[in-house]
Design a protein around this motif. Structure first.
Motif, PDB file in Angstrom:
ATOM      1  N   VAL A 142       0.747  -1.283  -0.075  1.00 24.60           N
ATOM      2  CA  VAL A 142       0.069  -0.095  -0.325  1.00 24.60           C
ATOM      3  C   VAL A 142       0.807   1.276  -0.165  1.00 24.60           C
ATOM      4  O   VAL A 142       1.702   1.210   0.693  1.00 24.60           O
ATOM      5  N   PHE A 143       0.587   2.249  -0.701  1.00 28.51           N
ATOM      6  CA  PHE A 143       1.300   3.485  -0.838  1.00 28.51           C
ATOM      7  C   PHE A 143       0.280   4.563  -0.823  1.00 28.51           C
ATOM      8  O   PHE A 143      -0.677   4.582  -1.418  1.00 28.51           O
ATOM      9  N   HIS A 144       0.533   5.608   0.021  1.00 24.67           N
ATOM     10  CA  HIS A 144      -0.221   6.654   0.227  1.00 24.67           C
ATOM     11  C   HIS A 144       0.398   7.878  -0.223  1.00 24.67           C
ATOM     12  O   HIS A 144       1.559   8.365   0.077  1.00 24.67           O
ATOM     13  N   ILE A 145      -0.486   8.899  -0.858  1.00 30.52           N
ATOM     14  CA  ILE A 145      -0.014  10.045  -1.309  1.00 30.52           C
ATOM     15  C   ILE A 145      -0.981  11.267  -0.870  1.00 30.52           C
ATOM     16  O   ILE A 145      -2.096  11.225  -0.799  1.00 30.52           O
ATOM     17  N   ALA A 178       2.061   9.303 -12.033  1.00 34.70           N
ATOM     18  CA  ALA A 178       3.601   9.225 -11.893  1.00 34.70           C
ATOM     19  C   ALA A 178       3.676   8.080 -10.583  1.00 34.70           C
ATOM     20  O   ALA A 178       4.527   7.160 -10.899  1.00 34.70           O
ATOM     21  N   ALA A 179       3.025   7.932  -9.880  1.00 36.70           N
ATOM     22  CA  ALA A 179       3.028   7.102  -8.811  1.00 36.70           C
ATOM     23  C   ALA A 179       2.703   5.634  -9.137  1.00 36.70           C
ATOM     24  O   ALA A 179       3.485   4.716  -9.063  1.00 36.70           O
ATOM     25  N   ARG A 180       1.738   5.474 -10.025  1.00 36.20           N
ATOM     26  CA  ARG A 180       1.485   4.198 -10.454  1.00 36.20           C
ATOM     27  C   ARG A 180       2.486   3.695 -11.541  1.00 36.20           C
ATOM     28  O   ARG A 180       2.764   2.708 -11.369  1.00 36.20           O
ATOM     29  N   THR A 181       3.148   4.383 -12.279  1.00 34.87           N
ATOM     30  CA  THR A 181       4.239   4.126 -13.274  1.00 34.87           C
ATOM     31  C   THR A 181       5.413   3.636 -12.415  1.00 34.87           C
ATOM     32  O   THR A 181       5.829   2.768 -12.910  1.00 34.87           O
ATOM     33  N   LEU A 182       5.543   4.311 -11.418  1.00 37.10           N
ATOM     34  CA  LEU A 182       6.894   3.836 -10.554  1.00 37.10           C
ATOM     35  C   LEU A 182       6.535   2.790  -9.988  1.00 37.10           C
ATOM     36  O   LEU A 182       7.437   1.914  -9.683  1.00 37.10           O
ATOM     37  N   LEU A 183       5.481   2.464  -9.286  1.00 36.98           N
ATOM     38  CA  LEU A 183       5.128   1.193  -8.587  1.00 36.98           C
ATOM     39  C   LEU A 183       4.807   0.095  -9.739  1.00 36.98           C
ATOM     40  O   LEU A 183       4.648  -1.122  -9.000  1.00 36.98           O
ATOM     41  N   ASN A 184       4.580   0.486 -10.972  1.00 39.11           N
ATOM     42  CA  ASN A 184       4.370  -0.646 -11.864  1.00 39.11           C
ATOM     43  C   ASN A 184       3.121  -1.648 -11.501  1.00 39.11           C
ATOM     44  O   ASN A 184       3.094  -2.732 -11.656  1.00 39.11           O
ATOM     45  N   LEU A 214       3.481  13.170  -5.034  1.00 37.92           N
ATOM     46  CA  LEU A 214       3.646  12.638  -6.275  1.00 37.92           C
ATOM     47  C   LEU A 214       2.255  12.521  -7.038  1.00 37.92           C
ATOM     48  O   LEU A 214       1.427  11.964  -6.545  1.00 37.92           O
ATOM     49  N   PRO A 215       2.261  12.919  -8.123  1.00 39.01           N
ATOM     50  CA  PRO A 215       0.786  12.548  -8.827  1.00 39.01           C
ATOM     51  C   PRO A 215       0.647  11.052  -9.059  1.00 39.01           C
ATOM     52  O   PRO A 215       1.408  10.504  -9.327  1.00 39.01           O
ATOM     53  N   LEU A 216      -0.815  11.040  -8.988  1.00 39.49           N
ATOM     54  CA  LEU A 216      -1.072   9.555  -9.066  1.00 39.49           C
ATOM     55  C   LEU A 216      -0.666   8.781 -10.243  1.00 39.49           C
ATOM     56  O   LEU A 216      -0.143   7.635 -10.241  1.00 39.49           O
TER      57      LEU A 216
END
Length: 251
Positions: free
Chosen positions: A107-110, A119-125, A115-117
């Protein structure tokens, strides 16, 4: 750094990142009690504390401590992960996508200014459920739109309901935003937010045993707490009591 490790339970679940990440989204849907804690430096009991909180029924524990460096955070997250796996629960990283990736967080919270959603989704793959803080009706609407969009927001939080020292300078939004979120989720999905359906969302900010009934009556089914458990003499009992209050207050 001296981090205490509690003894393992009798029947641990598999300690694999694949297991944790696969459980992320479905686990958030079923979660009711989410805890944010700092590193507990003054008490020096981080390992025992998170183990007790999970034992009391906490579903997700997020380590949120702006005062620690990355290396210490990763060390503490390893302890948190071990306890979460032992109890079959979830754990979360706040703000830092690099830390989330390195630690294998499910789980990751912003926040709104993190970080924009996308970009976060891209990094967390795709390897973690992602949540977002919201503080206004417009932000609730945006969260619901993001949940249905290609970046697939997994959950959002509404608050802070009351002023809290964990978010200095953040204005309290009150229970009206809880009522708005409950109605908005029901309208977006055609069903009430329950563990079986609807976009998962949590009420947050100054929630404790004295006001949890009000929060549930306003429409929340999930809560995030900090001091109600972190300042308790018995974290396990405090968690169990909050869950009982959630159940008792439900219509």
């Amino acid at each position: 750094m001296n981090v205490s490790h509690p003894p393992a339970a009798a029947s641990p679940v598999p300690a694999t990142d694949a297991f944790l990440n696969a459980e992320g989204s479905s686990g958030v849907q079923a979660a009711r009690l989410y805890l944010c804690t700092d590193a507990r430096r003054e008490r020096g009991d981080f390992g025992q504390f998170v183990d007790a909180a999970f034992a009391g029924g906490v579903d997700i524990i997020q380590l949120r401590d702006k005062s620690i460096e990355a290396a210490e955070e990763l060390e503490l997250l390893a302890v948190l992960k071990e306890s979460a796996v032992r109890h079959g629960r979830l754990w979360a990283v706040n703000d830092r996508a690099d830390i989330a990736v390195l630690s294998g967080a499910p789980v990751f919270h912003i926040g709104q200014k993190d970080l924009p959603l996308k970009a976060a989704r891209t990094l967390l793959n795709g390897n973690a459920a992602i949540g977002l803080s919201s503080h206004s009706p417009e932000q609730v609407d945006a969260a619901l739109a993001a949940a249905a969009g290609p970046s697939a927001l997994d959950y959002f939080c509404v608050g802070p309901l009351w002023a809290t020292p964990t978010k200095p300078g953040r204005a309290a939004v009150g229970l009206d935003l809880v009522r708005y979120a409950a109605a908005a989720v029901a309208g977006a999905d055609g069903e009430e937010d329950t563990p079986d359906g609807g976009v998962p969302w949590f009420a947050i900010g100054g929630i404790d045993h004295s006001n949890v009934e009000e929060v549930v009556e306003a429409g929340a089914r999930r809560i995030v707490v900090v001091r109600a458990i972190t300042e308790a003499d018995d974290p396990a009992a405090a968690a169990a009591s909050l869950l009982s209050a959630l159940d008792a207050a439900r219509p």
